[in-house]
Scaffold this motif. Structure first.
Motif, PDB file in Angstrom:
ATOM      1  N   GLN A  10      -9.238 -44.249  12.610  1.00  0.00           N
ATOM      2  CA  GLN A  10     -10.500 -44.192  13.339  1.00  0.00           C
ATOM      3  C   GLN A  10     -10.308 -43.543  14.710  1.00  0.00           C
ATOM      4  N   ILE A  14     -12.155 -40.222  16.077  1.00  0.00           N
ATOM      5  CA  ILE A  14     -12.862 -40.198  17.356  1.00  0.00           C
ATOM      6  C   ILE A  14     -12.393 -39.013  18.192  1.00  0.00           C
ATOM      7  N   LEU A  42     -19.864 -44.713  20.966  1.00  0.00           N
ATOM      8  CA  LEU A  42     -19.372 -44.855  19.598  1.00  0.00           C
ATOM      9  C   LEU A  42     -20.347 -45.699  18.806  1.00  0.00           C
ATOM     10  N   VAL A  50     -16.853 -44.062  12.132  1.00  0.00           N
ATOM     11  CA  VAL A  50     -17.167 -43.986  13.549  1.00  0.00           C
ATOM     12  C   VAL A  50     -17.852 -42.652  13.847  1.00  0.00           C
ATOM     13  N   VAL A  52     -19.204 -40.274  17.107  1.00  0.00           N
ATOM     14  CA  VAL A  52     -19.069 -40.059  18.546  1.00  0.00           C
ATOM     15  C   VAL A  52     -20.291 -39.303  19.056  1.00  0.00           C
TER      16      VAL A  52
END
Length: 70
Positions: A10, A14, A42, A50, A52
């Motif tokens: 993750q 990100i 997030l 996830v 962004v």
């Protein structure tokens, strides 16, 4: 708000999304100028991945020269 630990995969995702976002901004001949944790949001999508989002473009600047390399 619940805080969960992120897995290494993750964190990698990100960072890749963040780098892609910065590249996209620069490709439109803008600079972000206010990159800090408070301006990176997030969230989780429906697949539990996830997502962004960069926020607060108040200090963004457009540059005119095509010869600027960032």
């Amino acid at each position: 708000m619940q805080h969960n630990k992120l897995h290494e995969s993750q964190i990698f995702e990100i960072l890749m999304q963040l780098f892609d976002s910065i590249e996209a901004i620069h490709n439109t001949r803008f600079t972000f100028n206010d990159l800090k944790p408070e301006n990176i949001m997030l969230s989780m999508d429906k697949n539990n991945s996830v997502k962004v989002t960069m926020v607060d473009y108040g200090y963004a600047k457009q540059y005119k020269s095509k010869n600027v390399h960032i």
